[in-house]
Design a protein around this motif. Sequence first.
Motif, PDB file in Angstrom:
ATOM      1  N   ASP A 118      32.069  11.140 -33.503  1.00 14.94           N
ATOM      2  CA  ASP A 118      31.725   9.958 -32.707  1.00 14.94           C
ATOM      3  C   ASP A 118      32.994   9.223 -32.277  1.00 14.94           C
ATOM      4  N   THR A 119      33.860   9.952 -31.590  1.00 15.35           N
ATOM      5  CA  THR A 119      35.189   9.418 -31.282  1.00 15.35           C
ATOM      6  C   THR A 119      35.143   8.202 -30.358  1.00 15.35           C
ATOM      7  N   VAL A 120      34.192   8.191 -29.407  1.00 13.07           N
ATOM      8  CA  VAL A 120      34.102   7.053 -28.481  1.00 13.07           C
ATOM      9  C   VAL A 120      33.682   5.793 -29.233  1.00 13.07           C
ATOM     10  N   LEU A 121      32.687   5.925 -30.109  1.00 17.28           N
ATOM     11  CA  LEU A 121      32.230   4.768 -30.883  1.00 17.28           C
ATOM     12  C   LEU A 121      33.311   4.291 -31.845  1.00 17.28           C
ATOM     13  N   ILE A 122      34.016   5.217 -32.457  1.00 15.09           N
ATOM     14  CA  ILE A 122      35.102   4.846 -33.367  1.00 15.09           C
ATOM     15  C   ILE A 122      36.194   4.094 -32.608  1.00 15.09           C
ATOM     16  N   LYS A 123      36.494   4.582 -31.398  1.00 16.05           N
ATOM     17  CA  LYS A 123      37.505   3.911 -30.574  1.00 16.05           C
ATOM     18  C   LYS A 123      37.057   2.499 -30.209  1.00 16.05           C
ATOM     19  N   GLU A 124      35.776   2.345 -29.877  1.00 27.10           N
ATOM     20  CA  GLU A 124      35.252   1.014 -29.559  1.00 27.10           C
ATOM     21  C   GLU A 124      35.332   0.093 -30.770  1.00 27.10           C
ATOM     22  N   ALA A 125      34.958   0.601 -31.935  1.00 24.30           N
ATOM     23  CA  ALA A 125      35.011  -0.215 -33.154  1.00 24.30           C
ATOM     24  C   ALA A 125      36.444  -0.650 -33.435  1.00 24.30           C
ATOM     25  N   ASN A 126      37.392   0.270 -33.276  1.00 27.32           N
ATOM     26  CA  ASN A 126      38.794  -0.065 -33.496  1.00 27.32           C
ATOM     27  C   ASN A 126      39.292  -1.092 -32.482  1.00 27.32           C
ATOM     28  N   HIS A 127      38.787  -0.983 -31.257  1.00 27.61           N
ATOM     29  CA  HIS A 127      39.142  -1.946 -30.204  1.00 27.61           C
ATOM     30  C   HIS A 127      38.695  -3.346 -30.596  1.00 27.61           C
ATOM     31  N   PHE A 128      37.462  -3.462 -31.099  1.00 21.89           N
ATOM     32  CA  PHE A 128      36.966  -4.780 -31.513  1.00 21.89           C
ATOM     33  C   PHE A 128      37.720  -5.287 -32.736  1.00 21.89           C
ATOM     34  N   TYR A 129      38.106  -4.381 -33.614  1.00 20.17           N
ATOM     35  CA  TYR A 129      38.895  -4.794 -34.775  1.00 20.17           C
ATOM     36  C   TYR A 129      40.179  -5.481 -34.316  1.00 20.17           C
ATOM     37  N   ARG A 130      40.852  -4.870 -33.347  1.00 25.59           N
ATOM     38  CA  ARG A 130      42.111  -5.443 -32.856  1.00 25.59           C
ATOM     39  C   ARG A 130      41.875  -6.775 -32.148  1.00 25.59           C
ATOM     40  N   ILE A 131      40.787  -6.860 -31.395  1.00 20.94           N
ATOM     41  CA  ILE A 131      40.485  -8.112 -30.687  1.00 20.94           C
ATOM     42  C   ILE A 131      40.310  -9.261 -31.668  1.00 20.94           C
ATOM     43  N   PHE A 132      39.500  -9.034 -32.700  1.00 17.90           N
ATOM     44  CA  PHE A 132      39.221 -10.130 -33.628  1.00 17.90           C
ATOM     45  C   PHE A 132      40.359 -10.365 -34.611  1.00 17.90           C
ATOM     46  N   GLU A 133      41.162  -9.349 -34.836  1.00 16.66           N
ATOM     47  CA  GLU A 133      42.375  -9.556 -35.623  1.00 16.66           C
ATOM     48  C   GLU A 133      43.313 -10.492 -34.875  1.00 16.66           C
ATOM     49  N   ASP A 134      43.413 -10.317 -33.556  1.00 13.68           N
ATOM     50  CA  ASP A 134      44.253 -11.183 -32.736  1.00 13.68           C
ATOM     51  C   ASP A 134      43.683 -12.596 -32.673  1.00 13.68           C
ATOM     52  N   ILE A 135      42.363 -12.716 -32.547  1.00 18.70           N
ATOM     53  CA  ILE A 135      41.735 -14.045 -32.529  1.00 18.70           C
ATOM     54  C   ILE A 135      41.990 -14.760 -33.848  1.00 18.70           C
ATOM     55  N   GLU A 136      41.852 -14.018 -34.940  1.00 17.59           N
ATOM     56  CA  GLU A 136      42.097 -14.603 -36.259  1.00 17.59           C
ATOM     57  C   GLU A 136      43.545 -15.090 -36.378  1.00 17.59           C
TER      58      GLU A 136
END
Length: 271
Positions: free
Chosen positions: A35-53
Amino acid sequence: MSDGFVARSLEETSFWSRIMKEHSLFLGLGFRAEDTVLIKEANHFYRIFEDIERRVHSFSLDVDPVTIQQFNQEVHTAVCHIWAFKRKVLGLILSCKLPGQTNFPLLVDHVSREANYFRNRLEELNQGKLEPLYDAIIDENVFFLRIMADHAKFIGHLLDPSERKLVEQAREFSQDFDQLLFQARDIESMRPQSQTGPILNQFLDQNRVSVKSLRDFKKTARDLIDQCRIKSIIHPLLADHVFREAERFLEIIDMFENSLTGKGNNSMIHH
């Protein structure tokens, strides 16, 4: 904007952006290798909220409220996107398009409810809305009691079946919080007649007792997992994650009780 807008906005975003970041991690861990596309999306959101934090901690309390209002809107957009991602994943799971992945459907629904809660909070902060105290008490408790009931169910299913005593304790907490949730929904449906000080005081007192017990159980489980003393497939960060949410619920209950008894004010209570 009401007094405390900046402080409340930063506090809410600090707590919930970390929660959203961790949701991204947990979902990604549950996908299959293909599920590489979903994993990539999850990682993308991780980076977004890490930056917001990271960014939320860079603001001071004397920052211009307009700057925080704009920041809230930016965060709101990110939360809307992760909510849509979570609902998409839930749809894929329920239509059997991800066989073998390990995210429970209820868990994906659970994390999407928390995203929806966060985005509603941001909207109402920016709009300067203040829900009446009695309504906020009922609505917040209905939301968090369901969250706590879900946590108990997840813990019970992620512990190794051989941990019979802990599994049974988790099951008992699940049943307790299901009953508390049913009671809360009864009070909710009896509004406005149910919105009296004595009834809501008892409501908060009863919920506090159970939340404290669950919080302590989660803390014990987290510590035992950290020390490798129990068998489970619970990620150590997930154990801490659910502990922090129980702590937050207790803080909210205390805030409401202080407002009811006149020891505090409800200027920070939004829903």
